[in-house]
Design an enzyme around this catalytic site. Structure first.
Site, mmCIF file in Angstrom:
data_model
loop_
_atom_site.group_PDB
_atom_site.id
_atom_site.type_symbol
_atom_site.label_atom_id
_atom_site.label_comp_id
_atom_site.label_asym_id
_atom_site.label_seq_id
_atom_site.Cartn_x
_atom_site.Cartn_y
_atom_site.Cartn_z
ATOM 1 N N SER A 123 15.639 22.895 45.600
ATOM 2 C CA SER A 123 16.861 23.738 46.215
ATOM 3 C C SER A 123 17.859 24.226 45.275
ATOM 4 O O SER A 123 18.511 25.072 45.468
ATOM 5 C CB SER A 123 17.363 23.069 47.336
ATOM 6 O OG SER A 123 18.286 21.813 46.792
ATOM 7 N N HIS A 144 10.337 26.681 48.220
ATOM 8 C CA HIS A 144 11.620 25.961 48.650
ATOM 9 C C HIS A 144 11.488 26.232 50.318
ATOM 10 O O HIS A 144 11.748 27.375 50.814
ATOM 11 C CB HIS A 144 12.821 26.687 48.151
ATOM 12 C CG HIS A 144 14.097 25.963 48.844
ATOM 13 N ND1 HIS A 144 15.334 26.669 48.907
ATOM 14 C CD2 HIS A 144 14.264 24.760 49.156
ATOM 15 C CE1 HIS A 144 15.899 25.929 49.400
ATOM 16 N NE2 HIS A 144 15.707 24.848 49.416
ATOM 17 N N GLU A 156 11.385 30.232 50.462
ATOM 18 C CA GLU A 156 11.703 31.056 49.201
ATOM 19 C C GLU A 156 10.593 30.772 48.111
ATOM 20 O O GLU A 156 10.529 29.577 47.640
ATOM 21 C CB GLU A 156 13.009 30.550 48.714
ATOM 22 C CG GLU A 156 14.183 31.111 49.689
ATOM 23 C CD GLU A 156 15.662 30.547 49.093
ATOM 24 O OE1 GLU A 156 16.539 31.308 49.087
ATOM 25 O OE2 GLU A 156 15.776 29.522 48.648
ATOM 26 N N ASN A 194 21.275 29.881 49.031
ATOM 27 C CA ASN A 194 22.225 28.955 48.815
ATOM 28 C C ASN A 194 23.320 29.657 47.997
ATOM 29 O O ASN A 194 24.797 29.151 47.823
ATOM 30 C CB ASN A 194 21.784 27.639 47.936
ATOM 31 C CG ASN A 194 21.274 26.736 49.107
ATOM 32 O OD1 ASN A 194 21.751 26.554 50.150
ATOM 33 N ND2 ASN A 194 20.515 25.684 48.373
#
Length: 510
Positions: A123, A144, A156, A194
């Site tokens: 991540s 991900h 992802e 993120n």
């Protein structure tokens, strides 16, 4: 590019919650799955856990018994790493440690077939860095998943500098065949979610630090006006402050301390105290037995309102007029600058300026600013602030007219951009910057934020709905108020003021 054939073996390394979840997803999709963990018995225990979870879904009528058994039949535990040699795809989901992951991929490169795709569920680590020491770095990509993998839709697909674009397309097609919503992204700090999500937490944390309102009220505004499933304090308590704070620090460091990603001292204090949220029993809220949830601060008024004057175009605030009309408020419409006059009160949608500043600059007495809502037709709460010297009678009248429309009002101190507006503006700004820098397409960025963190609307689509010019104005006013580069408008937003380049649905890979 087509997805991997259902007969292709998928290997998953790491039998923790994430690895087991990924194994379940691949097995449910029909692939033979080999689960490996270097802890003795961990892989078999994980498969037993999957069996238990699926059995509960069957008992609840949410899963067919045959599907349960088919999934289990596809799962097997590896006796050693050598059992992964025949895999077409190996997904690593082990400890987030660069050296450990690099050593594993070096071993896999020698062990697995030449056409086997190697993928990391990292991540935060750079795919480029992970692949740099491999003989064939083009084989390694990021895949991900979000936790819990069987439930969360987003995946992802991350390409490093050397990653083969054809393999990225294969993984995208495979994840889609598994029932997921995949997006393509370039390996940059935080990838899409993120990175783009940082302002959601940061703006609420800043508002709390400045005393604009309390946690419960700010969370309620994000839910009841913004349409988010959870407010920032509820969500960080759920994620865990150690995890959320660490991600923020990682992104902050990776971007050479760009102040857009500055960590919060308030959150650091919680981490230092061991108040990590739900898992420790205390965070922004108290989860210990007997603890009571703090009340949301709501303004009350006994003022009687039966009419209002609409001056000019209210923009995105206009749907509020439908509710007022349905509440038997007599509306008079006349030319003006987008204001709603109710008794002595002058109501307007915030443009990012302080209420006192706007009242002075625009010559408006008793100015009361309204926060943004996802949909003013259905919002049940709005944040409001007012200029210094505003009469109490005017505040009461503003609260009363909102109440007539079924909307509770919560007060914020005179703060630029209020709560929802500044949060959405900053999310859009970060999303636009990610698009500008080629991290992902506009459509994939919006999809990632909706599917990965359940945003009610993609940040770029939201900016389009508000008006890009309005978003830029809000950011400029925030930047002027704070005197900080943190709020600088992205070049991508500025460009879109003169060309319709912000959203490009045709670039979506869905």
């Amino acid at each position: 590019m087509s997805a991997l054939d259902r007969s292709a073996i998928v290997a998953v390394i790491g039998a923790g919650a994430m690895g087991a979840g990924i194994a379940q997803v691949a097995a449910r999709a029909g692939h033979p799955v080999v689960l490996h963990d270097n802890r003795q018995g961990a892989a078999r225990a994980a498969i037993a856990g999957i069996d238990t979870q699926l059995a509960k879904r069957v008992a609840a009528g949410k899963l067919d018994a045959a599907a349960h058994q088919a999934c289990l039949a596809n799962l097997s535990a590896a006796n050693g790493l050598q059992d992964l040699a025949g895999a077409s795809l190996v997904i690593e989901a082990i400890v987030e440690n660069l050296a450990v992951k690099r050593a594993l991929f070096a071993e896999l490169e020698c062990l697995c077939r030449a056409d086997c795709i190697l993928a990391s569920n990292t991540s935060s680590l750079s795919i480029t860095t992970l692949a740099a020491e491999l003989q064939h770095p083009e084989r390694l990509l990021g895949l991900h998943f979000f936790n819990p993998a069987p439930v969360m839709a987003l995946v992802e697909v991350i390409s490093g500098l050397a990653s083969d674009p054809a393999l990225a397309r294969t993984l995208h097609a495979t994840a889609k065949a598994w029932g997921k919503k995949p997006v393509l992204a370039r390996s940059t700090p935080g990838f899409i979610v993120n990175r783009v999500a940082r302002p959601f937490y940061a703006e609420s944390l800043r508002l709390l630090q400045e005393g604009a309102a309390d946690c419960a009220t700010l969370d309620a505004l994000l839910r009841e006006a913004g349409g988010f499933r959870m407010g920032a304090f509820e969500l960080t308590d759920l994620i865990g402050h150690d995890v959320n704070y660490a991600v923020t620090c990682s992104v902050f460091d990776a971007y050479y301390h760009d102040m857009r990603f500055q960590p919060s001292l308030i959150q650091k204090e919680l981490v230092d105290a061991g108040h990590l949220g739900r898992k420790s029993g205390r965070g922004f809220y108290d989860y210990r037995e007997g603890a009571q949830r703090p009340a949301v601060q709501t303004l009350n008024s006994d003022a009687l309102i039966d009419c209002a004057v609409v001056e000019g175009d209210l923009g995105v605030l206009a749907p509020l007029l439908e509710r007022l009309g349905a509440s038997c408020i007599d509306l008079t419409v006349r030319a003006g600058n987008g204001l709603l006059r109710v008794g002595e009160a002058v109501l307007a949608l915030s443009d990012g300026r302080l209420a006192s500043q706007r009242a002075r600059e625009d010559g408006l007495a008793n100015l009361i600013l309204l926060d943004l809502a996802l949909d003013y037709r259905s919002a049940t709460r709005l944040g409001i602030s007012w200029a210094q010297g505003t009469a109490q009678a005017a505040i009461d009248q503003a609260v009363a007219v909102l109440a007539r429309a079924g909307i509770s009002a919560s007060a914020l101190s005179d703060t630029p951009g209020l709560c929802v507006l500044r949060t959405v503006a900053m999310l859009a700004n970060e999303a636009a910057d990610a698009q500008l820098q080629g991290v992902a397409s506009a459509a994939d960025i919006d999809l990632a934020m909706c599917a990965g963190v359940n945003y009610p609307l993609g940040p770029l689509a939201w900016a389009h709905a508000i008006g890009t010019g309005s978003v830029v104005t809000v950011l400029q006013h925030l930047q002027a108020a704070y005197g900080e580069e943190r709020y600088r408008p992205s070049l991508q937003l500025r460009r879109s003021l003169t060309a319709n380049t912000l959203l490009a649905p045709e670039t979506s890979h869905e």
